[in-house]
Design a protein around this motif. Structure first.
Motif, PDB file in Angstrom:
ATOM      1  N   VAL A   2      56.459  18.002  30.260  1.00  0.00           N
ATOM      2  CA  VAL A   2      55.114  17.495  30.523  1.00  0.00           C
ATOM      3  C   VAL A   2      54.088  18.582  30.235  1.00  0.00           C
ATOM      4  CG1 VAL A   2      53.560  16.587  32.292  1.00  0.00           C
ATOM      5  CG2 VAL A   2      55.977  15.897  32.266  1.00  0.00           C
ATOM      6  N   GLN A   3      53.056  18.225  29.504  1.00  0.00           N
ATOM      7  CA  GLN A   3      51.922  19.125  29.302  1.00  0.00           C
ATOM      8  C   GLN A   3      50.747  18.633  30.149  1.00  0.00           C
ATOM      9  OE1 GLN A   3      53.403  17.812  26.124  1.00  0.00           O
ATOM     10  NE2 GLN A   3      54.843  19.462  26.542  1.00  0.00           N
ATOM     11  N   LEU A   4      50.105  19.574  30.823  1.00  0.00           N
ATOM     12  CA  LEU A   4      48.986  19.241  31.709  1.00  0.00           C
ATOM     13  C   LEU A   4      47.737  20.007  31.269  1.00  0.00           C
ATOM     14  CD1 LEU A   4      50.897  19.563  35.112  1.00  0.00           C
ATOM     15  CD2 LEU A   4      50.409  17.457  33.861  1.00  0.00           C
ATOM     16  N   VAL A   5      46.613  19.313  31.268  1.00  0.00           N
ATOM     17  CA  VAL A   5      45.353  19.947  30.893  1.00  0.00           C
ATOM     18  C   VAL A   5      44.296  19.588  31.925  1.00  0.00           C
ATOM     19  CG1 VAL A   5      43.541  20.151  29.166  1.00  0.00           C
ATOM     20  CG2 VAL A   5      45.925  19.856  28.442  1.00  0.00           C
ATOM     21  N   PHE A  29      54.952  10.236  33.030  1.00  0.00           N
ATOM     22  CA  PHE A  29      54.038  10.721  34.058  1.00  0.00           C
ATOM     23  C   PHE A  29      54.425  10.225  35.441  1.00  0.00           C
ATOM     24  CE2 PHE A  29      50.355  12.679  35.526  1.00  0.00           C
ATOM     25  CZ  PHE A  29      49.540  11.811  36.234  1.00  0.00           C
ATOM     26  N   SER A  30      54.848   8.982  35.519  1.00  0.00           N
ATOM     27  CA  SER A  30      55.141   8.382  36.816  1.00  0.00           C
ATOM     28  C   SER A  30      56.434   8.903  37.435  1.00  0.00           C
ATOM     29  CB  SER A  30      55.189   6.862  36.689  1.00  0.00           C
ATOM     30  OG  SER A  30      56.164   6.480  35.745  1.00  0.00           O
ATOM     31  N   ASN A  31      57.115   9.818  36.765  1.00  0.00           N
ATOM     32  CA  ASN A  31      58.306  10.457  37.330  1.00  0.00           C
ATOM     33  C   ASN A  31      57.979  11.689  38.166  1.00  0.00           C
ATOM     34  OD1 ASN A  31      59.997   8.605  36.171  1.00  0.00           O
ATOM     35  ND2 ASN A  31      60.790   9.977  34.585  1.00  0.00           N
ATOM     36  N   ILE A  51      49.634  14.315  45.329  1.00  0.00           N
ATOM     37  CA  ILE A  51      49.710  12.864  45.296  1.00  0.00           C
ATOM     38  C   ILE A  51      51.084  12.458  44.803  1.00  0.00           C
ATOM     39  CG2 ILE A  51      48.732  12.766  42.955  1.00  0.00           C
ATOM     40  CD1 ILE A  51      47.941  10.198  45.714  1.00  0.00           C
ATOM     41  N   THR A  52      51.682  11.481  45.458  1.00  0.00           N
ATOM     42  CA  THR A  52      53.011  11.038  45.054  1.00  0.00           C
ATOM     43  C   THR A  52      52.975  10.319  43.705  1.00  0.00           C
ATOM     44  OG1 THR A  52      52.689   8.981  46.280  1.00  0.00           O
ATOM     45  CG2 THR A  52      53.808  10.797  47.424  1.00  0.00           C
ATOM     46  N   ARG A  53      54.155  10.151  43.102  1.00  0.00           N
ATOM     47  CA  ARG A  53      54.234   9.543  41.776  1.00  0.00           C
ATOM     48  C   ARG A  53      53.710   8.114  41.772  1.00  0.00           C
ATOM     49  NH1 ARG A  53      59.935  11.654  41.260  1.00  0.00           N
ATOM     50  NH2 ARG A  53      58.845  13.169  42.553  1.00  0.00           N
ATOM     51  N   SER A  54      53.803   7.423  42.892  1.00  0.00           N
ATOM     52  CA  SER A  54      53.284   6.056  42.980  1.00  0.00           C
ATOM     53  C   SER A  54      51.762   6.024  43.113  1.00  0.00           C
ATOM     54  CB  SER A  54      53.888   5.346  44.185  1.00  0.00           C
ATOM     55  OG  SER A  54      53.425   5.954  45.384  1.00  0.00           O
ATOM     56  N   ASN A  74      48.186   6.035  36.835  1.00  0.00           N
ATOM     57  CA  ASN A  74      49.372   6.186  35.991  1.00  0.00           C
ATOM     58  C   ASN A  74      49.202   5.509  34.631  1.00  0.00           C
ATOM     59  OD1 ASN A  74      50.811   7.796  37.749  1.00  0.00           O
ATOM     60  ND2 ASN A  74      51.945   6.102  38.668  1.00  0.00           N
ATOM     61  N   ALA A  75      48.379   4.497  34.562  1.00  0.00           N
ATOM     62  CA  ALA A  75      48.139   3.824  33.288  1.00  0.00           C
ATOM     63  C   ALA A  75      47.440   4.741  32.292  1.00  0.00           C
ATOM     64  CB  ALA A  75      47.319   2.563  33.502  1.00  0.00           C
ATOM     65  N   LYS A  76      46.654   5.687  32.812  1.00  0.00           N
ATOM     66  CA  LYS A  76      45.923   6.622  31.964  1.00  0.00           C
ATOM     67  C   LYS A  76      46.521   8.023  31.999  1.00  0.00           C
ATOM     68  CE  LYS A  76      41.525   4.168  32.345  1.00  0.00           C
ATOM     69  NZ  LYS A  76      40.084   4.251  32.721  1.00  0.00           N
ATOM     70  N   ASN A  77      47.660   8.189  32.672  1.00  0.00           N
ATOM     71  CA  ASN A  77      48.315   9.500  32.789  1.00  0.00           C
ATOM     72  C   ASN A  77      47.337  10.566  33.299  1.00  0.00           C
ATOM     73  OD1 ASN A  77      50.588   8.307  31.824  1.00  0.00           O
ATOM     74  ND2 ASN A  77      50.752   9.530  29.967  1.00  0.00           N
ATOM     75  N   THR A  78      46.582  10.205  34.306  1.00  0.00           N
ATOM     76  CA  THR A  78      45.532  11.094  34.793  1.00  0.00           C
ATOM     77  C   THR A  78      45.534  11.163  36.316  1.00  0.00           C
ATOM     78  OG1 THR A  78      44.117  10.605  32.895  1.00  0.00           O
ATOM     79  CG2 THR A  78      43.043  11.520  34.827  1.00  0.00           C
ATOM     80  N   VAL A  79      45.322  12.371  36.808  1.00  0.00           N
ATOM     81  CA  VAL A  79      45.085  12.596  38.233  1.00  0.00           C
ATOM     82  C   VAL A  79      43.770  13.365  38.349  1.00  0.00           C
ATOM     83  CG1 VAL A  79      45.852  13.869  40.274  1.00  0.00           C
ATOM     84  CG2 VAL A  79      47.499  12.570  38.937  1.00  0.00           C
ATOM     85  N   ARG A  80      42.999  13.050  39.345  1.00  0.00           N
ATOM     86  CA  ARG A  80      41.736  13.754  39.554  1.00  0.00           C
ATOM     87  C   ARG A  80      41.737  14.440  40.916  1.00  0.00           C
ATOM     88  NH1 ARG A  80      40.329   9.366  36.289  1.00  0.00           N
ATOM     89  NH2 ARG A  80      39.120  10.005  34.474  1.00  0.00           N
ATOM     90  N   LEU A  81      40.867  15.390  41.046  1.00  0.00           N
ATOM     91  CA  LEU A  81      40.610  16.035  42.325  1.00  0.00           C
ATOM     92  C   LEU A  81      39.124  15.865  42.613  1.00  0.00           C
ATOM     93  CD1 LEU A  81      41.675  17.749  44.707  1.00  0.00           C
ATOM     94  CD2 LEU A  81      40.990  19.776  43.410  1.00  0.00           C
ATOM     95  N   GLN A  82      38.815  14.960  43.525  1.00  0.00           N
ATOM     96  CA  GLN A  82      37.430  14.714  43.914  1.00  0.00           C
ATOM     97  C   GLN A  82      37.089  15.657  45.057  1.00  0.00           C
ATOM     98  OE1 GLN A  82      35.014  12.581  42.611  1.00  0.00           O
ATOM     99  NE2 GLN A  82      33.688  13.703  44.022  1.00  0.00           N
ATOM    100  N   MET A  83      36.130  16.513  44.824  1.00  0.00           N
ATOM    101  CA  MET A  83      35.768  17.544  45.804  1.00  0.00           C
ATOM    102  C   MET A  83      34.352  17.298  46.281  1.00  0.00           C
ATOM    103  SD  MET A  83      37.416  20.902  43.951  1.00  0.00           S
ATOM    104  CE  MET A  83      36.317  20.825  42.552  1.00  0.00           C
TER     105      MET A  83
END
Length: 124
Positions: A2-5, A29-31, A51-54, A74-83
């Motif tokens: 997995v590559q993360l940016v 991603f969902s793994n 955040i869990t995979r689900s 997961n549909a967009k392979n994206t996680v955010r951090l809202q601060m």
């Protein structure tokens, strides 16, 4: 593999909000659970949240609980951090990381893949 940016860092004032993004590619991603860490100069890398995979369950460090959230798409392979309600002590280089472990992973060594980091500076 997995590559993360990460993206979205910047300079903000105390009390402001900022949203970081972590985009994944190259794997299923969902793994993976996704964690956010931060590292200030001269300090060790610190767990921020996970955040869990689900996408259904999140866990936060006490220092950010009630101010930060971690939305996952997961549909967009994206996680955010809202601060929100940022403080000067939130200033650090922020990293996202992926863990295949099915535990509440809060230490860096429990994560398999890392992004390059994005700088957040909170200053008046």
């Amino acid at each position: 593999q997995v590559q993360l940016v990460e993206s979205g860092g910047g300079l903000v004032q105390p009390g402001d909000s900022l949203r970081l993004s972590c985009a994944a590619s190259g794997g299923i991603f969902s793994n993976y659970d996704i964690g956010w860490f931060r590292q200030a100069p001269g300090k060790e890398r610190e767990f921020v949240g996970r955040i869990t995979r689900s996408g259904l369950t999140a866990y936060y460090a006490d220092s950010v609980k009630g101010r930060f959230t971690i939305p996952r798409d997961n549909a967009k392979n994206t996680v955010r951090l809202q601060m929100n309600s940022l403080k000067p002590e939130d200033t650090a280089l922020y990293y996202c990381a992926a863990s295949a472990l099915r535990v509440t992973a809060v230490t860096p060594r429990q994560y398999d893949y890392w992004g390059q980091g994005t700088q957040v500076t909170v200053s008046s």
